[in-house]
Scaffold this motif. Structure first.
Motif, short mmCIF file in Angstrom:
data_model
loop_
_atom_site.label_atom_id
_atom_site.label_comp_id
_atom_site.label_asym_id
_atom_site.label_seq_id
_atom_site.Cartn_x
_atom_site.Cartn_y
_atom_site.Cartn_z
N GLN A 169 5.51 -0.64 -2.55
CA GLN A 169 4.12 -0.23 -2.80
C GLN A 169 3.27 -0.49 -1.57
O GLN A 169 2.45 0.36 -1.18
CB GLN A 169 3.57 -0.99 -4.00
CG GLN A 169 2.13 -0.59 -4.35
CD GLN A 169 1.55 -1.44 -5.46
OE1 GLN A 169 1.81 -2.64 -5.53
NE2 GLN A 169 0.77 -0.82 -6.34
N LEU A 170 3.46 -1.65 -0.94
CA LEU A 170 2.72 -1.96 0.28
C LEU A 170 3.08 -0.96 1.37
O LEU A 170 2.20 -0.46 2.08
CB LEU A 170 3.04 -3.37 0.75
CG LEU A 170 2.45 -3.80 2.10
CD1 LEU A 170 0.92 -3.74 2.05
CD2 LEU A 170 2.92 -5.19 2.47
N SER B 14 1.31 2.28 0.77
CA SER B 14 -0.11 2.18 1.11
C SER B 14 -0.31 2.19 2.62
O SER B 14 -1.25 2.81 3.13
CB SER B 14 -0.70 0.89 0.53
OG SER B 14 -0.59 0.88 -0.88
N LEU C 129 0.15 5.72 3.85
CA LEU C 129 -1.04 6.52 3.55
C LEU C 129 -2.16 6.19 4.53
O LEU C 129 -2.84 7.10 5.04
CB LEU C 129 -1.49 6.24 2.11
CG LEU C 129 -2.73 7.01 1.63
CD1 LEU C 129 -2.49 8.51 1.69
CD2 LEU C 129 -3.10 6.59 0.22
N ASN C 130 -2.34 4.91 4.81
CA ASN C 130 -3.36 4.50 5.79
C ASN C 130 -3.10 5.12 7.15
O ASN C 130 -4.02 5.61 7.82
CB ASN C 130 -3.38 2.98 5.89
CG ASN C 130 -4.37 2.48 6.94
OD1 ASN C 130 -5.57 2.62 6.80
ND2 ASN C 130 -3.85 1.90 8.02
N TYR D 187 3.69 -0.46 9.62
CA TYR D 187 4.40 -0.27 8.35
C TYR D 187 5.88 -0.61 8.50
O TYR D 187 6.47 -1.33 7.68
CB TYR D 187 4.20 1.17 7.86
CG TYR D 187 5.39 1.76 7.13
CD1 TYR D 187 5.72 1.35 5.84
CD2 TYR D 187 6.17 2.74 7.74
CE1 TYR D 187 6.81 1.89 5.19
CE2 TYR D 187 7.26 3.29 7.09
CZ TYR D 187 7.58 2.86 5.81
OH TYR D 187 8.66 3.39 5.16
#
Length: 232
Positions: A124-125, A128, A131-132, A149
């Protein structure tokens, strides 16, 4: 210690199951396919990805040893695979597991349940963070946050400021991850290499200098996220 015990317990279970081998580029599961088995990685790396309307590859995640996929099918959230799953390294071995047997096995061990939850939180991290990275307009920022990431999700800590990526990526892979052209991705990577933020050769893994990487990040809150080994 719990992680090691849980991993050994899981490996004993996995080793009871048949193994299938795939060569780099072979599809293990097709998008939309209802798998006959759950798959657990024995060796190598598996890539999950989607295709754009123009046929461009959009990587979603990378799975390594003992990771089980596709999770949404394994846990009966969806009737079929959402993405393609492909052998990413020169050879990949996967265990073939009955999904109900796997879920029942996981439920019997609090340590394995915790490990599974930890993996999902990491995924999940990672999602995210991806996406960032993609929301930034500048090519350099897209690459900087993509490297961040990768450091968080696929990084091996060397010391308190250096992380080695555990997956080997080409310029085209970085282009697919960031939505950039291969040429732009290569140009930006070379800039980071000259700045001492990343080091690599054709035959060696990427090594990131986190302190230098975070110095050029435009979001300090995001930059404060570090691999768990550095927070222990």
């Amino acid at each position: 210690m719990l992680d090691r015990v849980a991993n050994n317990y899981l490996k004993v279970f996995l080793e009871r199951h048949p193994v299938r081998k795939f060569k780099k580029g072979e599809i293990i599961i097709f998008q939309g396919e209802a798998p006959q088995h759950a798959y657990a990685v024995k060796s190598g790396i598996v890539k999950a990805y989607n295709l754009s309307v123009n046929g461009e590859e959009k990587p979603i995640a990378f799975y390594q040893e003992t990771h089980v996929f596709p999770a949404t099918w394994v846990y009966a959230k969806l009737p079929s695979a959402v993405f393609y799953y492909e052998a990413f390294t020169s050879s990949v071995e996967v265990y073939l597991i009955d999904r109900k047997s796997y879920v029942n096995f996981i439920k019997k061990s609090p340590e394995l349940l915790y490990q599974e939850m930890d993996r999902f939180l990491t995924d999940q991290l990672g999602g995210s963070m991806r996406l960032n990275a993609l929301q930034h307009s500048r090519a350099s920022d897209k690459l900087i946050y993509t490297l961040h990431y990768l450091a968080l999700t696929h990084g091996k800590v060397i010391n308190n400021q250096t992380v080695e990526l555990t997956i080997h990526l080409t310029h085209q892979d970085f282009a697919n991850l960031t939505g950039l052209t291969r040429e732009t991705a290569a140009t930006e990577l070379n800039k980071l290499k000259r700045a001492g933020i990343i080091t690599y050769t054709k035959n060696t893994p990427y090594v990131l200098n986190l302190s230098k990487l975070f110095q050029i990040a435009n979001d300090q809150f995001i930059a404060d996220l570090k691999p768990s080994a550095l927070l222990a």
